[in-house]
Scaffold this motif. Structure first.
Motif, PDB file in Angstrom:
ATOM      1  N   VAL A  87       0.844  -1.199   0.000  1.00  0.00           N
ATOM      2  CA  VAL A  87       0.000   0.000   0.000  1.00  0.00           C
ATOM      3  C   VAL A  87       0.879   1.248   0.000  1.00  0.00           C
ATOM      4  CG1 VAL A  87      -1.722   1.296   1.296  1.00  0.00           C
ATOM      5  CG2 VAL A  87      -1.855  -1.199   1.176  1.00  0.00           C
ATOM      6  N   LEU A  88       1.900   1.264   0.848  1.00  0.00           N
ATOM      7  CA  LEU A  88       2.799   2.421   0.910  1.00  0.00           C
ATOM      8  C   LEU A  88       3.712   2.484  -0.309  1.00  0.00           C
ATOM      9  CD1 LEU A  88       3.864   2.373   4.683  1.00  0.00           C
ATOM     10  CD2 LEU A  88       1.902   3.490   3.615  1.00  0.00           C
ATOM     11  N   ILE A  89       4.157   1.319  -0.783  1.00  0.00           N
ATOM     12  CA  ILE A  89       5.043   1.301  -1.956  1.00  0.00           C
ATOM     13  C   ILE A  89       4.299   1.822  -3.186  1.00  0.00           C
ATOM     14  CG2 ILE A  89       6.310  -0.200  -3.538  1.00  0.00           C
ATOM     15  CD1 ILE A  89       7.011  -1.969  -1.187  1.00  0.00           C
ATOM     16  N   SER A  90       3.043   1.390  -3.371  1.00  0.00           N
ATOM     17  CA  SER A  90       2.285   1.844  -4.537  1.00  0.00           C
ATOM     18  C   SER A  90       2.051   3.351  -4.480  1.00  0.00           C
ATOM     19  CB  SER A  90       0.954   1.103  -4.604  1.00  0.00           C
ATOM     20  OG  SER A  90       0.142   1.406  -3.474  1.00  0.00           O
ATOM     21  N   ALA A  91       1.774   3.885  -3.298  1.00  0.00           N
ATOM     22  CA  ALA A  91       1.582   5.328  -3.163  1.00  0.00           C
ATOM     23  C   ALA A  91       2.877   6.078  -3.457  1.00  0.00           C
ATOM     24  CB  ALA A  91       1.094   5.656  -1.755  1.00  0.00           C
ATOM     25  N   THR A  92       3.993   5.528  -2.991  1.00  0.00           N
ATOM     26  CA  THR A  92       5.291   6.165  -3.245  1.00  0.00           C
ATOM     27  C   THR A  92       5.596   6.203  -4.736  1.00  0.00           C
ATOM     28  OG1 THR A  92       6.132   5.431  -1.090  1.00  0.00           O
ATOM     29  CG2 THR A  92       7.755   6.037  -2.761  1.00  0.00           C
ATOM     30  N   PHE A  93       5.365   5.104  -5.417  1.00  0.00           N
ATOM     31  CA  PHE A  93       5.667   5.068  -6.846  1.00  0.00           C
ATOM     32  C   PHE A  93       4.634   5.834  -7.675  1.00  0.00           C
ATOM     33  CE2 PHE A  93       8.537   1.647  -5.656  1.00  0.00           C
ATOM     34  CZ  PHE A  93       9.613   1.895  -6.486  1.00  0.00           C
ATOM     35  N   LEU A  94       3.428   5.988  -7.161  1.00  0.00           N
ATOM     36  CA  LEU A  94       2.443   6.801  -7.871  1.00  0.00           C
ATOM     37  C   LEU A  94       2.887   8.265  -7.911  1.00  0.00           C
ATOM     38  CD1 LEU A  94      -0.294   7.233  -9.245  1.00  0.00           C
ATOM     39  CD2 LEU A  94      -1.328   7.400  -6.965  1.00  0.00           C
ATOM     40  N   THR A  95       3.259   8.811  -6.763  1.00  0.00           N
ATOM     41  CA  THR A  95       3.737  10.198  -6.747  1.00  0.00           C
ATOM     42  C   THR A  95       5.048  10.342  -7.517  1.00  0.00           C
ATOM     43  OG1 THR A  95       4.808   9.773  -4.597  1.00  0.00           O
ATOM     44  CG2 THR A  95       2.606  10.744  -4.567  1.00  0.00           C
ATOM     45  N   SER A  96       5.908   9.331  -7.444  1.00  0.00           N
ATOM     46  CA  SER A  96       7.183   9.397  -8.176  1.00  0.00           C
ATOM     47  C   SER A  96       6.951   9.342  -9.681  1.00  0.00           C
ATOM     48  CB  SER A  96       8.100   8.251  -7.739  1.00  0.00           C
ATOM     49  OG  SER A  96       8.387   8.319  -6.360  1.00  0.00           O
ATOM     50  N   LEU A  97       5.974   8.533 -10.116  1.00  0.00           N
ATOM     51  CA  LEU A  97       5.671   8.443 -11.547  1.00  0.00           C
ATOM     52  C   LEU A  97       5.136   9.768 -12.072  1.00  0.00           C
ATOM     53  CD1 LEU A  97       5.386   6.743 -14.120  1.00  0.00           C
ATOM     54  CD2 LEU A  97       3.105   6.067 -13.315  1.00  0.00           C
ATOM     55  N   ILE A  98       4.242  10.390 -11.326  1.00  0.00           N
ATOM     56  CA  ILE A  98       3.732  11.706 -11.740  1.00  0.00           C
ATOM     57  C   ILE A  98       4.869  12.715 -11.794  1.00  0.00           C
ATOM     58  CG2 ILE A  98       2.191  13.595 -11.088  1.00  0.00           C
ATOM     59  CD1 ILE A  98       0.393  11.490  -9.751  1.00  0.00           C
ATOM     60  N   ALA A  99       5.760  12.645 -10.820  1.00  0.00           N
ATOM     61  CA  ALA A  99       6.906  13.563 -10.807  1.00  0.00           C
ATOM     62  C   ALA A  99       7.791  13.355 -12.026  1.00  0.00           C
ATOM     63  CB  ALA A  99       7.712  13.369  -9.523  1.00  0.00           C
ATOM     64  N   LEU A 100       7.991  12.101 -12.435  1.00  0.00           N
ATOM     65  CA  LEU A 100       8.826  11.825 -13.604  1.00  0.00           C
ATOM     66  C   LEU A 100       8.172  12.317 -14.884  1.00  0.00           C
ATOM     67  CD1 LEU A 100      10.265   8.274 -12.890  1.00  0.00           C
ATOM     68  CD2 LEU A 100      11.426  10.471 -12.738  1.00  0.00           C
ATOM     69  N   VAL A 101       6.840  12.176 -14.989  1.00  0.00           N
ATOM     70  CA  VAL A 101       6.135  12.676 -16.164  1.00  0.00           C
ATOM     71  C   VAL A 101       6.358  14.182 -16.314  1.00  0.00           C
ATOM     72  CG1 VAL A 101       3.842  13.033 -17.162  1.00  0.00           C
ATOM     73  CG2 VAL A 101       4.425  10.837 -16.144  1.00  0.00           C
ATOM     74  N   VAL A 102       6.481  14.879 -15.193  1.00  0.00           N
ATOM     75  CA  VAL A 102       6.724  16.321 -15.236  1.00  0.00           C
ATOM     76  C   VAL A 102       8.200  16.628 -15.453  1.00  0.00           C
ATOM     77  CG1 VAL A 102       6.615  18.458 -13.883  1.00  0.00           C
ATOM     78  CG2 VAL A 102       4.731  16.826 -13.787  1.00  0.00           C
ATOM     79  N   ALA A 103       9.072  15.951 -14.718  1.00  0.00           N
ATOM     80  CA  ALA A 103      10.479  16.357 -14.656  1.00  0.00           C
ATOM     81  C   ALA A 103      11.311  15.877 -15.838  1.00  0.00           C
ATOM     82  CB  ALA A 103      11.100  15.849 -13.349  1.00  0.00           C
ATOM     83  N   VAL A 104      11.034  14.677 -16.351  1.00  0.00           N
ATOM     84  CA  VAL A 104      11.906  14.138 -17.405  1.00  0.00           C
ATOM     85  C   VAL A 104      11.807  14.952 -18.703  1.00  0.00           C
ATOM     86  CG1 VAL A 104      12.350  12.138 -18.875  1.00  0.00           C
ATOM     87  CG2 VAL A 104      12.007  11.826 -16.429  1.00  0.00           C
ATOM     88  N   PRO A 105      10.612  15.200 -19.251  1.00  0.00           N
ATOM     89  CA  PRO A 105      10.589  16.018 -20.481  1.00  0.00           C
ATOM     90  C   PRO A 105      11.141  17.418 -20.265  1.00  0.00           C
ATOM     91  CG  PRO A 105       8.472  14.922 -20.113  1.00  0.00           C
ATOM     92  CD  PRO A 105       9.253  14.747 -18.865  1.00  0.00           C
ATOM     93  N   LEU A 106      10.709  18.080 -19.187  1.00  0.00           N
ATOM     94  CA  LEU A 106      11.195  19.433 -18.936  1.00  0.00           C
ATOM     95  C   LEU A 106      12.693  19.447 -18.670  1.00  0.00           C
ATOM     96  CD1 LEU A 106       8.350  20.905 -16.682  1.00  0.00           C
ATOM     97  CD2 LEU A 106       8.750  21.300 -19.113  1.00  0.00           C
ATOM     98  N   GLY A 107      13.184  18.462 -17.918  1.00  0.00           N
ATOM     99  CA  GLY A 107      14.605  18.429 -17.596  1.00  0.00           C
ATOM    100  C   GLY A 107      15.482  18.177 -18.809  1.00  0.00           C
ATOM    101  N   VAL A 108      15.093  17.204 -19.645  1.00  0.00           N
ATOM    102  CA  VAL A 108      15.902  16.897 -20.834  1.00  0.00           C
ATOM    103  C   VAL A 108      15.832  18.045 -21.837  1.00  0.00           C
ATOM    104  CG1 VAL A 108      16.153  15.311 -22.777  1.00  0.00           C
ATOM    105  CG2 VAL A 108      15.661  14.419 -20.497  1.00  0.00           C
ATOM    106  N   LEU A 109      14.645  18.627 -22.032  1.00  0.00           N
ATOM    107  CA  LEU A 109      14.532  19.759 -22.954  1.00  0.00           C
ATOM    108  C   LEU A 109      15.322  20.955 -22.453  1.00  0.00           C
ATOM    109  CD1 LEU A 109      10.747  19.582 -23.940  1.00  0.00           C
ATOM    110  CD2 LEU A 109      12.725  18.987 -25.355  1.00  0.00           C
ATOM    111  N   ALA A 110      15.305  21.197 -21.152  1.00  0.00           N
ATOM    112  CA  ALA A 110      16.109  22.285 -20.598  1.00  0.00           C
ATOM    113  C   ALA A 110      17.592  22.017 -20.794  1.00  0.00           C
ATOM    114  CB  ALA A 110      15.788  22.469 -19.115  1.00  0.00           C
ATOM    115  N   ALA A 111      17.995  20.748 -20.623  1.00  0.00           N
ATOM    116  CA  ALA A 111      19.405  20.399 -20.826  1.00  0.00           C
ATOM    117  C   ALA A 111      19.822  20.594 -22.278  1.00  0.00           C
ATOM    118  CB  ALA A 111      19.632  18.947 -20.400  1.00  0.00           C
ATOM    119  N   VAL A 112      18.964  20.196 -23.218  1.00  0.00           N
ATOM    120  CA  VAL A 112      19.265  20.388 -24.640  1.00  0.00           C
ATOM    121  C   VAL A 112      19.360  21.875 -24.967  1.00  0.00           C
ATOM    122  CG1 VAL A 112      18.363  20.075 -26.972  1.00  0.00           C
ATOM    123  CG2 VAL A 112      18.282  18.186 -25.344  1.00  0.00           C
ATOM    124  N   CYS A 113      18.431  22.657 -24.422  1.00  0.00           N
ATOM    125  CA  CYS A 113      18.449  24.099 -24.678  1.00  0.00           C
ATOM    126  C   CYS A 113      19.735  24.731 -24.160  1.00  0.00           C
ATOM    127  CB  CYS A 113      17.229  24.750 -24.021  1.00  0.00           C
ATOM    128  SG  CYS A 113      17.193  26.550 -24.162  1.00  0.00           S
TER     129      CYS A 113
END
Length: 314
Positions: A87-113
């Motif tokens: 129950v706790l692991i699924s909640a942890t990975f749910l918030t982490s997955l949402i965070a990755l959806v936000v951070a990975v595209p923005l982070g890689v695009l910012a790095a390329v820029c």
């Protein structure tokens, strides 16, 4: 007598003799100091393991390991306790997955820029400005998610969104790990030899084609390592998920409702009145050991991936 016949500059050279013994002693002292620092970090890790393992063993002497993995509820503080860590692991990975959806595209695009498009003078200012996000206290991010993102941005757009929810926590968590992914990815992209870019241009490729087809594949190991480190940071984040996601242990994939992550539970027990030595107290160490193992696995995977797919250039 012979030295007097040499030119002045050669006389000075002949009078200077390096002290080899002193250089060796200095080198030995430096090695001992650096080795001590390395051993200190290893000893700290070992100390963390020993601080968790004994109470964890005591917990599993009372709660079967299979029950720990298969229970569908996590209610160790209730009258009829359940110990389903998933129950706790699924909640942890749910918030982490949402965070990755936000951070990975923005982070890689910012790095390329920063690496490929921004002039050197602007890059010198933009990168430190981006990294300022890493210096913002996470408790500030948590209150930002709770009092601004949820009521003013998400609630008007998403029906059924609770005051405490995984979506708001995950989005703000993504901005918290964004500097880690962007900065490390930019370093990996910037380290790609310029000769690869020039060779691509010589074959008629455009700048976009060169970045997508040459630069990013060459920097892939560094980018993946930055993403894995970002995941580890998201999994171990405490205050953002505690303040914004709530403390409702619930097995769900619905990001609109309140959930409880592993770190949030640790905060709940640490700040409560749970007596030392009880089973409720020992759950704190069982959850902490689980979190430690997950973080260790992520770092081992990152190390393996970099070693396996790292591109080396002469």
């Amino acid at each position: 007598m012979t030295d007097n016949l040499l030119p002045p500059e050669h006389q000075a050279d002949s009078q200077w003799h390096p002290n080899r013994d002193r250089s060796k002693r200095t080198e030995l002292i430096i090695k001992i100091i650096f080795g001590s620092f390395a051993l200190l970090s290893v000893a700290t890790t070992v100390g963390i393991v020993f601080s968790l393992i004994f109470e964890t063993i005591a917990f599993f002497q009372k709660v079967p390991f299979w029950r720990f993995l298969t229970d569908s509820e996590w209610t160790p503080l209730f009258t009829n306790p359940k110990y389903g860590i998933f129950v706790l692991i699924s909640a942890t990975f749910l918030t982490s997955l949402i965070a990755l959806v936000v951070a990975v595209p923005l982070g890689v695009l910012a790095a390329v820029c920063l690496s490929e498009y921004a002039p050197r003078g602007i890059r010198r200012w933009l990168k430190p400005a981006l990294e300022l996000l890493a210096g913002v206290p996470t408790v500030v991010f948590g209150y930002f998610a709770l009092f601004f993102v949820t009521p003013f941005i998400l609630k008007p757009l998403i029906p059924g969104l609770g005051t405490f929810n995984a979506l708001s926590a995950g989005i703000v968590l993504g901005f918290a790990i964004l500097p880690t992914i962007a900065s490390l990815s930019e370093d990996a992209i910037y380290a790609v030899p310029q000769s690869l870019r020039q060779g691509s241009y010589a074959l008629g490729a455009t700048k976009r084609e060169t970045i997508v087809g040459v630069v990013l594949p060459a920097a892939l190991s560094g980018i993946v390592a930055s993403v894995v480190l970002g995941i580890a940071r998201a999994v171990g984040e405490t205050m953002i998920v505690t303040l914004a996601a709530g403390q409702n242990p619930k097995l769900t994939l619905d990001p609109r409702v309140s959930i409880q992550t592993m770190t949030s539970y640790i905060v709940q027990v640490s700040g409560g009145d749970v007596p030392v030595g009880t089973l409720k107290y020992e759950t704190l160490f069982a959850v902490g050991m689980t979190l430690f193992i997950i973080t260790l696995a992520l770092n081992v995977f990152s190390f393996w991936f970099v070693r396996r797919f790292q591109e080396k250039y002469e």
